[in-house]
Design a protein around this motif. Structure first.
Motif, PDB file in Angstrom:
ATOM      1  N   TYR A 173      30.064  29.770  30.580  1.00  0.00           N
ATOM      2  CA  TYR A 173      30.793  31.039  31.207  1.00  0.00           C
ATOM      3  C   TYR A 173      31.581  30.622  31.731  1.00  0.00           C
ATOM      4  CZ  TYR A 173      26.254  33.175  31.489  1.00  0.00           C
ATOM      5  OH  TYR A 173      24.749  33.802  30.967  1.00  0.00           O
ATOM      6  N   PRO A 174      33.241  31.498  31.385  1.00  0.00           N
ATOM      7  CA  PRO A 174      34.595  31.389  31.641  1.00  0.00           C
ATOM      8  C   PRO A 174      34.396  31.363  33.704  1.00  0.00           C
ATOM      9  CG  PRO A 174      34.902  33.375  31.163  1.00  0.00           C
ATOM     10  CD  PRO A 174      32.745  32.672  30.943  1.00  0.00           C
ATOM     11  N   THR A 175      35.185  29.874  34.202  1.00  0.00           N
ATOM     12  CA  THR A 175      35.970  30.236  35.739  1.00  0.00           C
ATOM     13  C   THR A 175      37.354  30.900  34.990  1.00  0.00           C
ATOM     14  OG1 THR A 175      36.726  28.080  35.903  1.00  0.00           O
ATOM     15  CG2 THR A 175      34.926  28.478  35.940  1.00  0.00           C
ATOM     16  N   VAL A 176      37.596  31.762  36.960  1.00  0.00           N
ATOM     17  CA  VAL A 176      39.230  31.859  36.868  1.00  0.00           C
ATOM     18  C   VAL A 176      39.445  31.001  38.131  1.00  0.00           C
ATOM     19  CG1 VAL A 176      40.241  33.498  38.120  1.00  0.00           C
ATOM     20  CG2 VAL A 176      38.086  34.129  37.258  1.00  0.00           C
ATOM     21  N   ASN A 177      40.948  30.062  37.359  1.00  0.00           N
ATOM     22  CA  ASN A 177      41.339  29.382  38.566  1.00  0.00           C
ATOM     23  C   ASN A 177      42.287  30.370  39.574  1.00  0.00           C
ATOM     24  OD1 ASN A 177      44.038  30.315  37.190  1.00  0.00           O
ATOM     25  ND2 ASN A 177      44.509  28.403  36.182  1.00  0.00           N
ATOM     26  N   GLU A 178      43.235  29.046  40.173  1.00  0.00           N
ATOM     27  CA  GLU A 178      44.305  29.664  41.620  1.00  0.00           C
ATOM     28  C   GLU A 178      45.192  30.570  41.574  1.00  0.00           C
ATOM     29  OE1 GLU A 178      45.986  25.649  39.801  1.00  0.00           O
ATOM     30  OE2 GLU A 178      43.674  26.753  40.674  1.00  0.00           O
ATOM     31  N   ASN A 179      45.741  30.575  39.762  1.00  0.00           N
ATOM     32  CA  ASN A 179      46.752  31.759  39.091  1.00  0.00           C
ATOM     33  C   ASN A 179      45.840  32.903  39.131  1.00  0.00           C
ATOM     34  OD1 ASN A 179      48.582  29.972  39.985  1.00  0.00           O
ATOM     35  ND2 ASN A 179      48.402  28.404  38.184  1.00  0.00           N
ATOM     36  N   ARG A 180      44.716  32.727  38.979  1.00  0.00           N
ATOM     37  CA  ARG A 180      44.084  34.215  38.655  1.00  0.00           C
ATOM     38  C   ARG A 180      43.876  34.518  36.902  1.00  0.00           C
ATOM     39  NH1 ARG A 180      40.603  36.115  41.746  1.00  0.00           N
ATOM     40  NH2 ARG A 180      40.439  38.414  40.501  1.00  0.00           N
ATOM     41  N   LYS A 181      44.117  32.948  36.585  1.00  0.00           N
ATOM     42  CA  LYS A 181      44.075  33.036  34.730  1.00  0.00           C
ATOM     43  C   LYS A 181      42.147  32.200  34.788  1.00  0.00           C
ATOM     44  CE  LYS A 181      47.927  33.391  33.223  1.00  0.00           C
ATOM     45  NZ  LYS A 181      48.414  34.116  31.963  1.00  0.00           N
ATOM     46  N   ILE A 182      41.397  32.920  33.944  1.00  0.00           N
ATOM     47  CA  ILE A 182      41.156  32.635  33.156  1.00  0.00           C
ATOM     48  C   ILE A 182      40.394  31.403  32.406  1.00  0.00           C
ATOM     49  CG2 ILE A 182      38.948  33.266  31.772  1.00  0.00           C
ATOM     50  CD1 ILE A 182      39.979  36.648  31.690  1.00  0.00           C
ATOM     51  N   VAL A 183      39.862  30.459  32.571  1.00  0.00           N
ATOM     52  CA  VAL A 183      39.522  28.978  32.538  1.00  0.00           C
ATOM     53  C   VAL A 183      38.610  29.012  31.642  1.00  0.00           C
ATOM     54  CG1 VAL A 183      39.700  26.664  32.452  1.00  0.00           C
ATOM     55  CG2 VAL A 183      40.732  28.017  34.026  1.00  0.00           C
ATOM     56  N   PRO A 184      38.746  28.467  29.850  1.00  0.00           N
ATOM     57  CA  PRO A 184      37.787  28.594  29.081  1.00  0.00           C
ATOM     58  C   PRO A 184      36.936  28.228  28.790  1.00  0.00           C
ATOM     59  CG  PRO A 184      40.015  28.633  28.033  1.00  0.00           C
ATOM     60  CD  PRO A 184      40.406  29.364  29.244  1.00  0.00           C
ATOM     61  N   PRO A 185      35.812  28.035  29.005  1.00  0.00           N
ATOM     62  CA  PRO A 185      34.857  27.104  29.348  1.00  0.00           C
ATOM     63  C   PRO A 185      35.177  25.793  28.176  1.00  0.00           C
ATOM     64  CG  PRO A 185      33.179  28.691  28.612  1.00  0.00           C
ATOM     65  CD  PRO A 185      34.577  28.945  28.762  1.00  0.00           C
ATOM     66  N   GLU A 186      34.863  25.006  27.726  1.00  0.00           N
ATOM     67  CA  GLU A 186      35.238  23.811  27.166  1.00  0.00           C
ATOM     68  C   GLU A 186      33.274  23.402  26.865  1.00  0.00           C
ATOM     69  OE1 GLU A 186      36.320  18.965  26.178  1.00  0.00           O
ATOM     70  OE2 GLU A 186      37.109  20.008  28.122  1.00  0.00           O
ATOM     71  N   ILE A 187      33.036  23.239  25.411  1.00  0.00           N
ATOM     72  CA  ILE A 187      32.258  22.341  24.494  1.00  0.00           C
ATOM     73  C   ILE A 187      32.178  21.975  23.740  1.00  0.00           C
ATOM     74  CG2 ILE A 187      30.179  23.751  23.762  1.00  0.00           C
ATOM     75  CD1 ILE A 187      30.601  26.401  24.439  1.00  0.00           C
ATOM     76  N   GLY A 188      31.807  20.831  23.830  1.00  0.00           N
ATOM     77  CA  GLY A 188      31.613  19.550  22.912  1.00  0.00           C
ATOM     78  C   GLY A 188      33.244  19.042  22.145  1.00  0.00           C
ATOM     79  N   GLY A 189      33.940  19.292  22.944  1.00  0.00           N
ATOM     80  CA  GLY A 189      35.716  18.816  22.933  1.00  0.00           C
ATOM     81  C   GLY A 189      36.740  20.874  22.306  1.00  0.00           C
ATOM     82  N   VAL A 190      35.499  21.248  22.319  1.00  0.00           N
ATOM     83  CA  VAL A 190      36.962  22.994  21.744  1.00  0.00           C
ATOM     84  C   VAL A 190      36.172  23.651  22.738  1.00  0.00           C
ATOM     85  CG1 VAL A 190      36.664  24.557  20.216  1.00  0.00           C
ATOM     86  CG2 VAL A 190      35.635  22.333  19.775  1.00  0.00           C
ATOM     87  N   LYS A 191      37.682  24.389  23.688  1.00  0.00           N
ATOM     88  CA  LYS A 191      38.479  25.255  24.596  1.00  0.00           C
ATOM     89  C   LYS A 191      37.287  26.961  23.641  1.00  0.00           C
ATOM     90  CE  LYS A 191      41.503  23.245  27.469  1.00  0.00           C
ATOM     91  NZ  LYS A 191      42.890  23.422  28.198  1.00  0.00           N
ATOM     92  N   VAL A 192      36.688  27.061  24.546  1.00  0.00           N
ATOM     93  CA  VAL A 192      36.288  29.119  23.674  1.00  0.00           C
ATOM     94  C   VAL A 192      36.359  29.748  24.684  1.00  0.00           C
ATOM     95  CG1 VAL A 192      34.547  29.758  22.446  1.00  0.00           C
ATOM     96  CG2 VAL A 192      33.964  26.989  22.405  1.00  0.00           C
ATOM     97  N   ALA A 193      36.839  30.799  23.803  1.00  0.00           N
ATOM     98  CA  ALA A 193      36.937  32.690  24.065  1.00  0.00           C
ATOM     99  C   ALA A 193      35.924  33.086  23.291  1.00  0.00           C
ATOM    100  CB  ALA A 193      38.406  32.965  24.315  1.00  0.00           C
ATOM    101  N   SER A 194      35.042  33.968  23.742  1.00  0.00           N
ATOM    102  CA  SER A 194      34.010  34.551  23.218  1.00  0.00           C
ATOM    103  C   SER A 194      33.760  35.890  23.983  1.00  0.00           C
ATOM    104  CB  SER A 194      32.795  34.391  22.777  1.00  0.00           C
ATOM    105  OG  SER A 194      32.294  34.995  22.214  1.00  0.00           O
ATOM    106  N   MET A 195      33.540  37.052  23.548  1.00  0.00           N
ATOM    107  CA  MET A 195      32.911  38.128  24.499  1.00  0.00           C
ATOM    108  C   MET A 195      31.181  37.769  24.434  1.00  0.00           C
ATOM    109  SD  MET A 195      33.564  40.915  25.413  1.00  0.00           S
ATOM    110  CE  MET A 195      35.565  41.797  25.267  1.00  0.00           C
ATOM    111  N   GLY A 196      30.714  36.617  23.664  1.00  0.00           N
ATOM    112  CA  GLY A 196      29.598  36.959  24.094  1.00  0.00           C
ATOM    113  C   GLY A 196      29.237  35.904  25.536  1.00  0.00           C
ATOM    114  N   MET A 197      30.500  35.699  26.288  1.00  0.00           N
ATOM    115  CA  MET A 197      30.326  34.892  27.182  1.00  0.00           C
ATOM    116  C   MET A 197      30.431  35.694  28.723  1.00  0.00           C
ATOM    117  SD  MET A 197      32.690  31.406  25.837  1.00  0.00           S
ATOM    118  CE  MET A 197      32.022  30.100  24.940  1.00  0.00           C
TER     119      MET A 197
END
Length: 313
Positions: free
Chosen positions: A130-154
């Motif tokens: 699942y993504p997280t949120v940083n101090e700037n209120r930006k969503i941080v995409p999770p890294e899977i196998g060296g790839v940053k991923v954004a998906s509605m499935g998350m």
């Protein structure tokens, strides 16, 4: 996702207006869920949740296309005219191939799963993160196998259908681009849904894509539909880098057996004036984290071919 259009607070009372696109089938569910979220966050407050059938004219304009994902050097759309051709499988393994190439620079590759109604990236990567949120209120995409991923499935449960219409689909894709903290990337792969619907048009219109990769199978119907899907990019002046024939053959006794026929991908490429950049075998390891050496080599070669279309900076 751009659905909340208006919030007015007065003491312990607030009015919230949510745009639903006029879909009455989900109105009651959205109203109830919104009220529950608000009540849990502010137990002592009172709320009036109202639904809007039309998008208010005061909605802020979209940002300039050239400014979106400005930290990404090379943006590739992976598309097909129809479903079932393994487009998402190709997109995920292509992202992995780029990640291996740029492995010296950690997480310099991104994948944006633009199939809002049928996300599959998290399934193909084999991890539910699942993504997280940083101090700037930006969503941080999770890294899977060296790839940053954004998906509605998350962001939603697997058993939760998204009964969304065009404006909400567009809003989700905009949020992937604007509200996610991608950082500096060498490559981003956009996994588009099949066809020429809202998500495809929104991605093409919103994102400053450098090129598109068309996926088909050795099947006449898939080939003809792939041609129609490719027209979206031609009409939008986005360069088509080439064609990939997925599920092209199986290996039997060291020989290739073309169980679905031959020649369809080349016909598509010839009609588009491009080359067939890869023929990918039927390989069950492509949907796992342990891809066979043969398939890894094919995707590594495909990644090299696509880098020829990267803009010089």
């Amino acid at each position: 996702f751009g659905m909340v259009k208006y919030v007015k607070c007065d003491g312990d009372f607030a009015e919230v207006r949510i745009f639903t696109g006029g879909d009455k089938s989900v109105a009651e569910k959205i109203t109830k869920q919104a009220a529950e979220v608000l009540k849990n966050a502010f137990p002592s407050a009172q709320f009036a949740v109202k639904l809007l059938e039309q998008n208010p004219p005061q909605t802020p304009e979209a940002p300039e296309k050239s400014k979106l994902l400005s930290g990404v050097k090379f943006k590739i759309a992976v598309a097909s005219g129809k479903g079932g051709v393994g487009k998402s499988t190709v997109a995920v393994n292509l992202a992995r191939a780029f990640a291996e190439k740029f492995s010296k620079n950690s997480a310099r590759v991104g994948l944006m799963d633009c199939d809002i109604h049928g996300p599959s990236a998290s399934i193909l990567f084999g991890e539910q993160v699942y993504p997280t949120v940083n101090e700037n209120r930006k969503i941080v995409p999770p890294e899977i196998g060296g790839v940053k991923v954004a998906s509605m499935g998350m962001l939603v449960n697997d058993d939760q259908p998204l009964l969304w219409r065009g404006p909400m689909v567009t809003g989700a894709i905009k949020q992937f681009a604007e509200e996610f903290e991608w950082g500096e990337l060498d490559v981003m792969v956009f996994d588009l849904p099949p066809g020429t619907g809202d998500a495809v048009l929104s991605t093409v219109q919103l994102m400053p894509l450098d090129c598109a990769l068309i996926i088909t199978t050795p099947n006449l119907l898939a080939a003809k539909t792939a041609l129609r899907g490719a027209m979206v990019f031609e009409k939008s002046k986005i360069k088509i880098a080439g064609v990939v024939e997925n599920m092209s053959y199986i290996m039997v006794g060291g020989e290739r057996e073309y169980v679905f026929g031959e020649g369809c991908a080349k016909e598509v490429a010839d009609r588009l004036g491009v080359e067939v950049l890869a023929s990918i075998p039927i390989d069950k390891t492509l949907q796992s984290q342990s891809v066979s050496e043969q398939s890894r080599a094919i995707f590594a070669s495909l990644a090299e071919e696509l880098l020829k279309f990267a803009p010089s900076r």
